[in-house]
Design a protein around this motif. Structure first.
Motif, mmCIF file in Angstrom:
data_model
loop_
_atom_site.group_PDB
_atom_site.id
_atom_site.type_symbol
_atom_site.label_atom_id
_atom_site.label_comp_id
_atom_site.label_asym_id
_atom_site.label_seq_id
_atom_site.Cartn_x
_atom_site.Cartn_y
_atom_site.Cartn_z
ATOM 1 N N PHE A 7 0.827 -1.203 0.000
ATOM 2 C CA PHE A 7 0.000 0.000 0.000
ATOM 3 C C PHE A 7 0.860 1.252 0.000
ATOM 4 C CE2 PHE A 7 -2.107 3.407 2.341
ATOM 5 C CZ PHE A 7 -3.192 3.623 1.516
ATOM 6 N N LEU A 8 1.889 1.269 0.807
ATOM 7 C CA LEU A 8 2.744 2.450 0.884
ATOM 8 C C LEU A 8 3.486 2.691 -0.422
ATOM 9 C CD1 LEU A 8 3.681 4.695 2.799
ATOM 10 C CD2 LEU A 8 5.621 3.247 3.350
ATOM 11 N N ALA A 9 3.946 1.635 -1.074
ATOM 12 C CA ALA A 9 4.638 1.797 -2.353
ATOM 13 C C ALA A 9 3.703 2.385 -3.404
ATOM 14 C CB ALA A 9 5.180 0.451 -2.825
ATOM 15 N N PHE A 44 2.031 6.851 -6.787
ATOM 16 C CA PHE A 44 0.916 7.399 -7.546
ATOM 17 C C PHE A 44 0.306 8.665 -6.950
ATOM 18 C CE2 PHE A 44 0.860 3.002 -9.125
ATOM 19 C CZ PHE A 44 1.016 3.300 -10.482
ATOM 20 N N LEU A 45 0.239 8.783 -5.651
ATOM 21 C CA LEU A 45 -0.386 9.955 -5.067
ATOM 22 C C LEU A 45 0.577 11.104 -4.829
ATOM 23 C CD1 LEU A 45 -2.936 8.340 -2.626
ATOM 24 C CD2 LEU A 45 -3.300 9.200 -4.924
ATOM 25 N N VAL A 46 1.854 10.834 -4.892
ATOM 26 C CA VAL A 46 2.839 11.905 -4.764
ATOM 27 C C VAL A 46 3.205 12.457 -6.143
ATOM 28 C CG1 VAL A 46 5.157 12.442 -3.884
ATOM 29 C CG2 VAL A 46 3.672 10.941 -2.612
ATOM 30 N N ARG A 47 2.736 11.794 -7.175
ATOM 31 C CA ARG A 47 3.060 12.186 -8.548
ATOM 32 C C ARG A 47 2.758 13.658 -8.862
ATOM 33 N NH1 ARG A 47 4.863 9.705 -12.903
ATOM 34 N NH2 ARG A 47 4.064 10.266 -14.956
ATOM 35 N N SER A 59 10.291 3.285 -15.057
ATOM 36 C CA SER A 59 8.848 3.398 -15.214
ATOM 37 C C SER A 59 8.174 3.406 -13.841
ATOM 38 C CB SER A 59 8.325 2.233 -16.037
ATOM 39 O OG SER A 59 8.491 1.027 -15.319
ATOM 40 N N LEU A 60 6.876 3.657 -13.848
ATOM 41 C CA LEU A 60 6.142 3.672 -12.585
ATOM 42 C C LEU A 60 6.130 2.293 -11.929
ATOM 43 C CD1 LEU A 60 3.088 5.918 -13.481
ATOM 44 C CD2 LEU A 60 5.079 6.503 -12.121
ATOM 45 N N CYS A 61 6.036 1.248 -12.746
ATOM 46 C CA CYS A 61 6.047 -0.116 -12.196
ATOM 47 C C CYS A 61 7.397 -0.430 -11.539
ATOM 48 C CB CYS A 61 5.747 -1.133 -13.288
ATOM 49 S SG CYS A 61 4.062 -1.043 -13.885
ATOM 50 N N LEU A 90 9.620 6.227 6.393
ATOM 51 C CA LEU A 90 10.789 7.069 6.143
ATOM 52 C C LEU A 90 11.671 6.483 5.051
ATOM 53 C CD1 LEU A 90 12.345 9.581 7.093
ATOM 54 C CD2 LEU A 90 13.549 8.103 8.679
ATOM 55 N N GLY A 91 11.849 5.171 5.070
ATOM 56 C CA GLY A 91 12.642 4.518 4.030
ATOM 57 C C GLY A 91 12.003 4.602 2.661
ATOM 58 N N ALA A 92 10.672 4.466 2.585
ATOM 59 C CA ALA A 92 9.979 4.569 1.297
ATOM 60 C C ALA A 92 10.078 5.985 0.742
ATOM 61 C CB ALA A 92 8.525 4.155 1.443
ATOM 62 N N ALA A 93 9.926 6.979 1.603
ATOM 63 C CA ALA A 93 10.039 8.362 1.149
ATOM 64 C C ALA A 93 11.458 8.681 0.684
ATOM 65 C CB ALA A 93 9.621 9.308 2.268
ATOM 66 N N THR A 94 12.438 8.192 1.410
ATOM 67 C CA THR A 94 13.831 8.420 1.017
ATOM 68 C C THR A 94 14.157 7.706 -0.292
ATOM 69 O OG1 THR A 94 14.443 8.615 3.333
ATOM 70 C CG2 THR A 94 16.221 8.219 1.771
ATOM 71 N N CYS A 95 13.674 6.495 -0.434
ATOM 72 C CA CYS A 95 13.900 5.729 -1.663
ATOM 73 C C CYS A 95 13.260 6.431 -2.867
ATOM 74 C CB CYS A 95 13.342 4.320 -1.495
ATOM 75 S SG CYS A 95 13.685 3.223 -2.867
ATOM 76 N N HIS A 96 12.051 6.950 -2.681
ATOM 77 C CA HIS A 96 11.393 7.655 -3.782
ATOM 78 C C HIS A 96 12.112 8.954 -4.105
ATOM 79 C CE1 HIS A 96 7.927 9.680 -5.840
ATOM 80 N NE2 HIS A 96 7.970 8.503 -6.423
ATOM 81 N N TRP A 97 12.604 9.643 -3.107
ATOM 82 C CA TRP A 97 13.358 10.865 -3.328
ATOM 83 C C TRP A 97 14.628 10.570 -4.128
ATOM 84 C CZ3 TRP A 97 18.129 12.595 -1.152
ATOM 85 C CH2 TRP A 97 18.399 13.936 -1.346
#
Length: 95
Positions: free
Chosen positions: A19-21, A26-29, A44-46, A81-88
């Motif tokens: 869910f977090l991924a 998609f919602l931070v896009r 890609s997004l996937c 925090l790890g998911a946000a850092t990874c996406h950043w």
């Protein structure tokens, strides 16, 4: 424990990471233009979702090992925090 119970336990363990991924990608896009470089993304997004999902599951697993049980809020905070850092990092936010 039967195979069905084991599968249920594993899916419930990985559900917050999935869910977090999806949420992060998609919602931070709409806000991504503030955090990424001007170059187009190579992934890609996937691929971004898969990378964030794997990182989140690994962080949940680390929380399970450290605390000895699942469902601790510290584990979920570490996962977020790890998911946000990874996406950043995937968006090349440092540039």
């Amino acid at each position: 424990m039967t195979a069905l119970n084991l599968t249920n336990q594993l899916l419930n363990f990985m559900a917050p990471a999935a869910f977090l991924a999806l949420f992060v990608v998609f919602l931070v896009r709409p806000f991504a233009r503030f955090f990424r470089s001007k170059k187009p993304l190579a992934l890609s997004l996937c691929a971004q979702t898969a990378i964030i999902f794997v990182a989140s599951v690994l962080l949940l697993l680390a929380g399970l090992v450290v605390f000895g049980r699942d469902g601790k809020m510290a584990s979920y905070a570490l996962m977020a925090l790890g998911a946000a850092t990874c996406h950043w990092l995937l968006l090349r936010g440092w540039r």
